[in-house]
Scaffold this motif. Structure first.
Motif, PDB file in Angstrom:
ATOM      1  N   ILE A   1       0.834  -1.207   0.000  1.00 44.46           N
ATOM      2  CA  ILE A   1       0.000   0.000   0.000  1.00 44.46           C
ATOM      3  C   ILE A   1       0.866   1.252   0.000  1.00 44.46           C
ATOM      4  O   ILE A   1       0.558   2.230  -0.692  1.00 44.46           O
ATOM      5  CB  ILE A   1      -0.950  -0.031   1.209  1.00 44.46           C
TER       6      ILE A   1
ATOM      7  N   TRP B   1       0.892   4.330  -2.706  1.00 46.18           N
ATOM      8  CA  TRP B   1       0.767   5.717  -2.248  1.00 46.18           C
ATOM      9  C   TRP B   1       1.903   6.577  -2.815  1.00 46.18           C
ATOM     10  O   TRP B   1       1.672   7.704  -3.249  1.00 46.18           O
ATOM     11  CB  TRP B   1       0.784   5.738  -0.726  1.00 46.18           C
TER      12      TRP B   1
ATOM     13  N   LEU C   1      -8.244   5.186  -0.280  1.00 47.78           N
ATOM     14  CA  LEU C   1      -7.925   3.804   0.085  1.00 47.78           C
ATOM     15  C   LEU C   1      -9.032   3.228   0.953  1.00 47.78           C
ATOM     16  O   LEU C   1      -9.393   3.797   1.987  1.00 47.78           O
ATOM     17  CB  LEU C   1      -6.597   3.755   0.840  1.00 47.78           C
TER      18      LEU C   1
ATOM     19  N   TYR D   1      -7.106   6.288   5.164  1.00 50.62           N
ATOM     20  CA  TYR D   1      -7.881   5.152   4.668  1.00 50.62           C
ATOM     21  C   TYR D   1      -9.244   5.154   5.339  1.00 50.62           C
ATOM     22  O   TYR D   1      -9.466   5.825   6.354  1.00 50.62           O
ATOM     23  CB  TYR D   1      -7.160   3.825   4.946  1.00 50.62           C
TER      24      TYR D   1
ATOM     25  N   PHE E   1      -7.885  -4.726  -0.084  1.00 49.22           N
ATOM     26  CA  PHE E   1      -7.900  -3.268  -0.210  1.00 49.22           C
ATOM     27  C   PHE E   1      -8.193  -2.854  -1.636  1.00 49.22           C
ATOM     28  O   PHE E   1      -7.980  -3.622  -2.582  1.00 49.22           O
ATOM     29  CB  PHE E   1      -6.569  -2.660   0.259  1.00 49.22           C
TER      30      PHE E   1
ATOM     31  N   TRP F   1      -7.941   0.910  -4.085  1.00 49.84           N
ATOM     32  CA  TRP F   1      -7.791   2.340  -4.316  1.00 49.84           C
ATOM     33  C   TRP F   1      -8.896   2.731  -5.288  1.00 49.84           C
ATOM     34  O   TRP F   1      -8.965   2.196  -6.394  1.00 49.84           O
ATOM     35  CB  TRP F   1      -6.428   2.667  -4.915  1.00 49.84           C
TER      36      TRP F   1
END
Length: 429
Positions: free
Chosen positions: A146, A150, A164, A252, A270, A272
């Motif tokens: 992650i 980013w 996120l 997030y 997860f 995005w």
């Protein structure tokens, strides 16, 4: 009259005007992954169909509706890969590179194929960059994936356009307990569910959670929550992930309905997401799949990864005006030559310049032409400067040097001094 030949619906040509942005994006990602210690792997685009049935799950939409599957001449059922994780797992198992607990940090790039309804950002042949890590089971590697994305959004100028979302699916045991509770709850509201959710309730009930139907979503407000069924190990793992993201300062949101569309996920998942692309809001997604390698015949091996859609991210760069200005220019210098003797000298001179300035984008005129026509081609190329070589310049061993995009008079530069002059001018330009 015969039908004109054209590309298959949902499978698009990427034209020369578009490829500079694709190469910029792909190169940015490749450099980032190199810097984090990931190595590239390349897998075939065709695999045995059984691979995807065993890994993705036979009752998923991908396997049931979307795969391009056919029998080859030997009678084997083959499928154009709909995603990359299963193929990557097959590759590491076949070549034994995760045996003995060896850590592998791998990435790949290429086309994937799903028979979906084509729309902006969703195509039947689409391109992904994927990343897979094997034999690391802690939340630290989940966080690294992650953090890398980013950093990528920062390099591309997209951080303000993405969000996120996180969730934990727990282990297969805790997910099984949750599935039972969810089925019991939804069965009590069966007549109010949309048709697709009724079907999924029998085959893959967790997928009901990400339905787009508003009435079903209203029912799900009171549904059991996955977080209440997590085992202690999964809960500690998830807290460890959140602590690391907090330490880096990555914002997030917890989305308890985030389940992903593939059966092999466990613990961390997860996505995005963005609101800049209409309905196609997910630009990068992944999670942990600790049971997949064993499910495919290997020894128990932790795994985690993600994939990002290149088409959608390229669309975002264009929509948000984040395309670097220099991508519009594919040529730095255009060399015009007039007469056969000058053309021969221009060819030799251009190769000498390329030896001295390997990163210079130098195009030499082809097809001869008048002074006017060659300068017209030089201007159309987008070059910053034109070089002129005719009989007079040839006799004096100089070239004419003319700015095309700004102020400045034409001047004569000696051949021996040309490389140094270009190095200075092109950088300034």
């Amino acid at each position: 009259m015969s039908k004109s030949l054209q590309a298959i619906r949902g499978m698009n040509d990427i034209l020369p005007e578009q490829t500079p942005l694709w190469r910029y994006f792909e190169g940015t990602v490749a450099r980032l992954l190199d810097n984090y210690g990931y190595r590239q792997i390349r897998m075939p685009i065709v695999e045995f169909t059984e691979l995807f049935k065993r890994s993705i799950g036979e009752v998923t939409d991908i396997v049931e509706k979307e795969m391009y599957t056919f029998d080859d001449r030997n009678g084997d059922s083959l499928t154009l890969r709909p995603e990359g994780t299963a193929a990557c797992v097959r590759a590491v198992l076949e070549h034994g590179i995760t045996g003995g607990g060896q850590v592998q940090k791998l990435w790949y790039i290429g086309p994937m194929f799903r028979h979906e309804r084509p729309q902006k950002g969703r195509y039947r042949q689409f391109h992904q960059i994927g990343l897979e890590v094997f034999n690391l089971d802690g939340p630290d590697i989940d966080a690294e994936l992650i953090v890398m994305t980013w950093r990528l959004w920062g390099e591309l100028g997209l951080r303000d356009a993405v969000k996120l979302e996180l969730n934990s699916l727990g282990t297969s045991e805790s997910r099984g307990r949750y599935r039972e509770a969810l089925v019991e709850f939804l069965s009590a509201h069966l007549d109010k569910l949309d048709e697709d959710s009724q079907r999924r309730l029998k085959t893959n009930p967790l997928r009901v959670l990400d339905t787009k139907n508003a009435e079903t979503q209203a029912i799900l407000v009171d549904a059991p929550k996955m977080a209440d069924y997590l085992d202690d190990e999964s809960r500690a793992h998830f807290e460890g992930l959140k602590a690391r993201l907090d330490a880096v300062g990555i914002p997030y949101v917890i989305n308890p309905k985030l389940v992903r569309g593939l059966d092999y996920y466990s613990k961390t998942v997860f996505e995005w997401v963005t609101d800049k692309l209409g309905a196609q809001g997910t630009v990068c997604a992944g999670g942990r799949y600790d049971g997949l390698v064993e499910q495919m015949g290997g020894k128990p091996t932790p795994g985690v990864g993600f994939a990002m859609g290149i088409e959608r991210l390229v669309l975002m760069l264009e929509a948000l005006d984040k395309v670097p200005a220099e991508l519009s220019r594919q040529v730095d210098v255009y060399l015009c030559a007039f007469g056969e003797a000058a053309e021969l000298a221009a060819l030799a001179l251009s190769e000498r310049i390329r030896d001295q300035l390997p990163n210079l984008r130098l195009q030499i005129n082809a097809g001869a032409g008048s002074f006017k026509s060659q300068f017209k081609k030089a201007d159309k190329s987008g070059a910053l400067y034109a070089l002129i070589l005719g009989d007079d310049e040839l006799a004096q061993q100089v070239v004419g040097f003319k700015p095309l995009r700004g102020q400045g008079e034409q001047q004569s530069i000696a051949w021996d001094a040309l490389a140094a002059h270009l190095a200075t001018c092109v950088v300034q330009g």
